[in-house]
Structures are given as C-alpha cells and as structure tokens.
Design an enzyme around this catalytic site. Structure first.
Site, PDB file in Angstrom:
ATOM      1  N   HIS A 130     109.212 -70.761  28.352  1.00 24.24           N
ATOM      2  CA  HIS A 130     107.891 -70.764  29.161  1.00 24.24           C
ATOM      3  C   HIS A 130     106.938 -69.338  28.651  1.00 24.24           C
ATOM      4  O   HIS A 130     107.340 -68.612  27.927  1.00 24.24           O
ATOM      5  CB  HIS A 130     107.926 -70.362  30.484  1.00 24.24           C
ATOM      6  CG  HIS A 130     108.758 -69.347  31.138  1.00 24.24           C
ATOM      7  ND1 HIS A 130     110.085 -69.121  30.949  1.00 24.24           N
ATOM      8  CD2 HIS A 130     108.299 -67.963  31.335  1.00 24.24           C
ATOM      9  CE1 HIS A 130     110.269 -67.954  31.367  1.00 24.24           C
ATOM     10  NE2 HIS A 130     109.413 -67.296  31.625  1.00 24.24           N
ATOM     11  N   ASP A 140     104.410 -66.526  30.113  1.00 30.02           N
ATOM     12  CA  ASP A 140     104.131 -65.816  31.403  1.00 30.02           C
ATOM     13  C   ASP A 140     102.875 -66.020  31.981  1.00 30.02           C
ATOM     14  O   ASP A 140     102.755 -66.178  33.117  1.00 30.02           O
ATOM     15  CB  ASP A 140     104.716 -64.376  31.363  1.00 30.02           C
ATOM     16  CG  ASP A 140     106.267 -64.082  31.225  1.00 30.02           C
ATOM     17  OD1 ASP A 140     106.826 -65.006  31.480  1.00 30.02           O
ATOM     18  OD2 ASP A 140     106.557 -62.858  30.962  1.00 30.02           O
ATOM     19  N   HIS A 160     108.903 -67.987  25.549  1.00 27.61           N
ATOM     20  CA  HIS A 160     110.466 -67.462  25.580  1.00 27.61           C
ATOM     21  C   HIS A 160     111.148 -67.999  26.573  1.00 27.61           C
ATOM     22  O   HIS A 160     110.599 -68.970  27.344  1.00 27.61           O
ATOM     23  CB  HIS A 160     110.462 -65.847  25.793  1.00 27.61           C
ATOM     24  CG  HIS A 160     109.958 -65.594  27.090  1.00 27.61           C
ATOM     25  ND1 HIS A 160     108.324 -65.265  27.443  1.00 27.61           N
ATOM     26  CD2 HIS A 160     110.270 -65.495  28.495  1.00 27.61           C
ATOM     27  CE1 HIS A 160     108.070 -65.115  28.666  1.00 27.61           C
ATOM     28  NE2 HIS A 160     109.507 -65.239  29.123  1.00 27.61           N
ATOM     29  N   ARG A 192     123.748 -60.960  35.933  1.00 24.89           N
ATOM     30  CA  ARG A 192     122.796 -60.651  35.265  1.00 24.89           C
ATOM     31  C   ARG A 192     121.683 -59.914  36.039  1.00 24.89           C
ATOM     32  O   ARG A 192     120.984 -60.709  36.925  1.00 24.89           O
ATOM     33  CB  ARG A 192     122.226 -61.494  34.228  1.00 24.89           C
ATOM     34  CG  ARG A 192     121.029 -60.902  33.172  1.00 24.89           C
ATOM     35  CD  ARG A 192     120.424 -62.015  32.514  1.00 24.89           C
ATOM     36  NE  ARG A 192     119.694 -61.956  31.595  1.00 24.89           N
ATOM     37  CZ  ARG A 192     118.385 -61.600  31.677  1.00 24.89           C
ATOM     38  NH1 ARG A 192     117.301 -61.706  32.860  1.00 24.89           N
ATOM     39  NH2 ARG A 192     117.631 -61.627  30.498  1.00 24.89           N
TER      40      ARG A 192
END
Ligand SMILES: *[C@@H]1O[C@H](CO)[C@@H](O)[C@H](O)[C@H]1NC(C)=O
Ligand SMILES: *[C@@H]1O[C@H](CO)[C@@H](O)[C@H](O)[C@H]1NC(C)=O
Length: 139
Positions: A50, A52, A108, A118
C-alpha cells in the site's frame, strides 16, 4: 510521545532539507501490536502492499518507531519497500526509526508475522496545517 514526535520531526526535516516548522503531526498516530492471529477485518491486513498517502490521506511523511526486535521477539514482520527488481527490507529493532515520504514512490508492505509479537509506533506528518492534530494525551 511528544518527545519522540519532536525528535523524529527534526530528523525528517534534516534528512529532507526542509524546515521542521513546516511539518505538523497528523492522524492517525498509533501503536500497533501484531501477532500471528488471523486478521478480523481488511483493515487488519497489514501485509498487502500500500501507499500511505492513499490509505491515510493526510500523510506526507511517515515514520515508524520499532519497539521489538526481528527474530528475537517475532518472526516475519519485516518492512519491505517494493521497488521494481529490488525490494528493500527494514528489519525492526527496538529503538530503530525509519521514515520516508508517504506517496506512491514508497509502495510498501509488512511481511506476515509468523510468531511472537511485533510492536511499533506510527507517527506521521503533513505539510498542510489544516490537517494537523495536537499531540495525543494518554490517560
Ligand atoms: C494475539 O493477540 C491477541 C490480542 O491480544 C490475542 O487474543 C491472541 O491470543 C494472540 N495470539 C497469539 C498467537 O499469541
Ligand atoms: C518484491 O516483493 C514482492 C511482494 O512480496 C514479490 O512478489 C517480488 O517478487 C519481490 N521482488 C524481488 C525482486 O524480490
């Protein structure tokens, strides 16, 4: 959050040769906690590529502060900039900050997390004062 935001804002301004005062915190600013449990909604499907700016509208500069270590705290979960012929990967490490312009030049994705958890913080900036938000207050 404000201290981190200020440090990151200065680092971005320095790296891109712009004035820190032309950057404004924008929303959403969020902590993320990702583990291997299946996503419940499309919003949770972080592993799709995607942009941002498309996802979040007001983002001009995106920063990520990692709070856990790739391979020590979780497997998978690396950040991948997708470039023709040569993806570039960022391995999360507690305290590591990465930042980049939020447009289509920085398509990314995040690899799926296979084990562990995470943690990261997303802090983004806009150049448009109309899209700025105040530093969040935590109660
Ligand atoms: C992932 O986190 C959620 C929310 O905290 C939790 O309910 C779930 O059990 C966790 N899954 C794993 C595999 O640890
Ligand atoms: C880059 O990543 C994408 C998606 O994970 C993958 O399909 C592609 O083969 C990768 N390209 C290279 C050159 O590694």
């Amino acid at each position: 959050h404000r201290d981190v935001r200020q440090k990151v804002q200065l680092a971005i301004a320095q790296a891109f040769g712009i004035s820190a005062s032309s950057l404004y915190l924008t929303k959403p600013t969020f902590f993320s906690r990702i583990n291997s449990t299946e996503a419940r909604t499309a919003h949770d499907e972080y592993w799709h590529a995607h942009v941002d700016k498309v996802t979040y509208g007001s983002f001009d500069y995106t920063s990520l502060l990692y709070l856990s270590d790739y391979l020590d705290d979780f497997g998978g979960g690396r950040f991948v900039f997708m470039e023709e012929g040569a993806n570039k990967t960022v391995e999360p490490r507690a305290g590591r900050v990465s930042f980049f312009t939020s447009g289509s030049e920085n398509l990314h994705r995040v690899e799926r997390v296979h084990w562990g958890t995470r943690y990261a913080v997303t802090i983004a900036f806009t150049c448009n004062p109309d899209h700025s938000i105040a530093d969040p207050a935590f109660t």
